[in-house]
Scaffold this active site. Structure first.
Site, PDB file in Angstrom:
ATOM      1  CB  CYS A 168      -0.923  -0.075   1.344  1.00  0.00           C
ATOM      2  SG  CYS A 168      -2.168   1.318   1.128  1.00  0.00           S
ATOM      3  CD  GLU A 215      -3.578  -9.231   1.043  1.00  0.00           C
ATOM      4  OE1 GLU A 215      -3.448  -9.500   2.440  1.00  0.00           O
ATOM      5  OE2 GLU A 215      -2.435  -9.103   0.300  1.00  0.00           O
ATOM      6  NE  ARG A 274      -3.125 -11.204   7.838  1.00  0.00           N
ATOM      7  CZ  ARG A 274      -1.859 -10.513   8.528  1.00  0.00           C
ATOM      8  NH1 ARG A 274      -2.137 -10.656   9.971  1.00  0.00           N
ATOM      9  NH2 ARG A 274      -0.704 -10.139   8.061  1.00  0.00           N
ATOM     10  NE  ARG A 321      -3.927  -7.401   5.628  1.00  0.00           N
ATOM     11  CZ  ARG A 321      -3.606  -7.090   6.880  1.00  0.00           C
ATOM     12  NH1 ARG A 321      -4.602  -6.580   7.406  1.00  0.00           N
ATOM     13  NH2 ARG A 321      -2.600  -7.507   7.552  1.00  0.00           N
TER      14      ARG A 321
END
Length: 413
Positions: free
Chosen positions: A81, A124, A171, A173
């Site tokens: 990112c 992802e 988690r 995502r």
């Protein structure tokens, strides 16, 4: 039916590959893993040890010519990112000049230059991507969607918390799938419509169902000029328009907030703990317990900056030790090492308080036991790998549904 050929970028220790190849419907024909900030390429070494060095590249992807990457049906990767702003258009070229080192543009370059473009993309990222950067919320994702649209792809996305679908780790995502306009699935999306595809009929919705009630429904068209998006998208600094579920088709975005719908079996932290004896170094010494308790506890105190400026600092308490009857908290890259930490997992066992073992961290991401075990790789590095990895079960399930939809439409019985 013939397996789909996969190119795995930003491969890490092979989470995408594990999930896809476990379905027996995919074959990775080329992979790339390069860590720019480290001399020893630990992740790439693990990848090669598990999958072989043939067709694996340990080179900066920005320096790999597209001609060296074989044609493939599916491009996958968990890319970093970063700031995806567009500096300027290149003259006499369909390409764009993003900042050097921004690896999204390497994916864009491969897709642009490939004559036989991959049918599908499966990517992802952290869910922060949907609202980055802070001064133009959602701009980076808008740039990605517009550039993929220009390359002929319809894109669907969903923020998935693995634990909400029975997996052992909380988690969260964002996963997104893109379908090239040459595929029958692209045409199916056009016929079905974005809303029905996202709620019931689509690849992600079939795999990870959501409730019928949606919130914050938004429809809007993306500017056709990437430079304009880069400079002006959400320039008024409001909230990001991108919700946890959405689609971009021909530059038109439909997005809304959904809630998971799941009532199947659930795995909790206790289920993944090793039954045999673990490394004694994992146990917390009584002399360190006070530090752990302080770091995990609630705080309201006055702190000082290096410059001597005093400020009020406060934070809530963490569950300590971690609850065994719940899915675990998110694994972070700093999970390894003996030093006390607010964020490392600590469990209560019959022999005392201890940190999680590398195998337990692998299990929380649904990796095979000792996948990251290799001579010369310390436990702290193995923990780092898992802090960067994805939950393999999500990839496996989405991959299985994608192949089923692909084969049903590509080769009807």
């Amino acid at each position: 039916m013939q397996k789909l050929k996969v190119c795995e970028l930003f491969a890490g220790v092979g989470g995408f590959r594990l999930g896809l190849e476990h379905t027996d419907h995919y074959k990775v024909v080329w992979s790339n893993q390069w860590e720019p900030s480290t001399k020893t390429q630990h992740a790439s070494k693990v990848y090669e040890a598990r999958f072989g060095s043939e067709s694996h590249s340990n080179q900066n992807i920005e320096e790999v010519p597209t001609s060296e990457i074989p044609d493939h049906d599916l491009l996958v990767g968990g890319f970093p990112c970063q700031d995806y702003s567009v500096a300027t258009s290149l003259k006499n070229s369909k390409g764009l000049l993003g900042k050097k080192g921004v690896l999204w543009w390497s994916i864009h370059r491969i897709l642009s230059e490939k004559k036989n473009k991959p049918k599908y993309l499966f990517l992802e990222n952290v869910d922060r991507l949907l609202k980055s950067p802070s001064n133009q919320r959602g701009r980076d994702f808008a740039l990605m969607l517009r550039s993929l649209s220009d390359l002929g792809y319809a894109v669907e996305w969903r923020v998935i918390n693995a634990a909400e679908y029975g997996m052992p780790q909380r988690r969260r995502r964002v996963f997104f799938l893109a379908y090239h306009k040459s595929t029958p699935l692209f045409k199916t999306i056009q016929k079905t419509g974005a809303t029905d595809w996202l709620l019931t009929d689509g690849t992600i919705a079939t795999t990870f169902p959501v409730g019928e009630t949606v919130e914050n429904v938004q429809h809007f068209a993306l500017d056709k000029d990437l430079v304009s998006i880069s400079e002006y998208f959400n320039a008024k600094k409001g909230l990001s328009p991108f919700q946890n579920t959405g689609m971009c088709l021909n530059g038109n975005v439909t997005t809304f907030k959904t809630a998971p719908s799941f009532d199947g079996p659930k795995t909790v932290l206790a289920d993944i703990l090793e039954k045999k004896a673990v490394n004694p170094d994992l146990f917390i010494d009584d002399t360190e317990l006070e530090k752990w308790t302080y770091l995990k506890g609630a705080k309201k105190e006055i702190r000082k900056t290096v410059a001597g400026f005093e400020y009020h600092y406060s934070e809530g308490s963490m569950v300590f030790p971690d609850a065994l009857d719940q899915p675990s908290r998110t694994i972070i890259t700093g999970e390894g090492g003996k030093s006390p930490s607010r964020f490392k997992h600590v469990v209560q066992t019959s022999k005392g308080l201890r940190r999680l073992s590398p195998v337990e961290l692998e299990r929380l991401n649904m990796f095979p036991d000792n996948h990251t075990q290799l001579e010369g790789i310390p436990d702290a590095k193995r923990a780092f790998f898992m802090g960067n990895a994805l939950v393999v079960g999500i990839v496996e399930r989405i991959g299985s549904t994608l192949f089923r939809k692909h084969s049903k439409i590509e080769e009807p019985l």
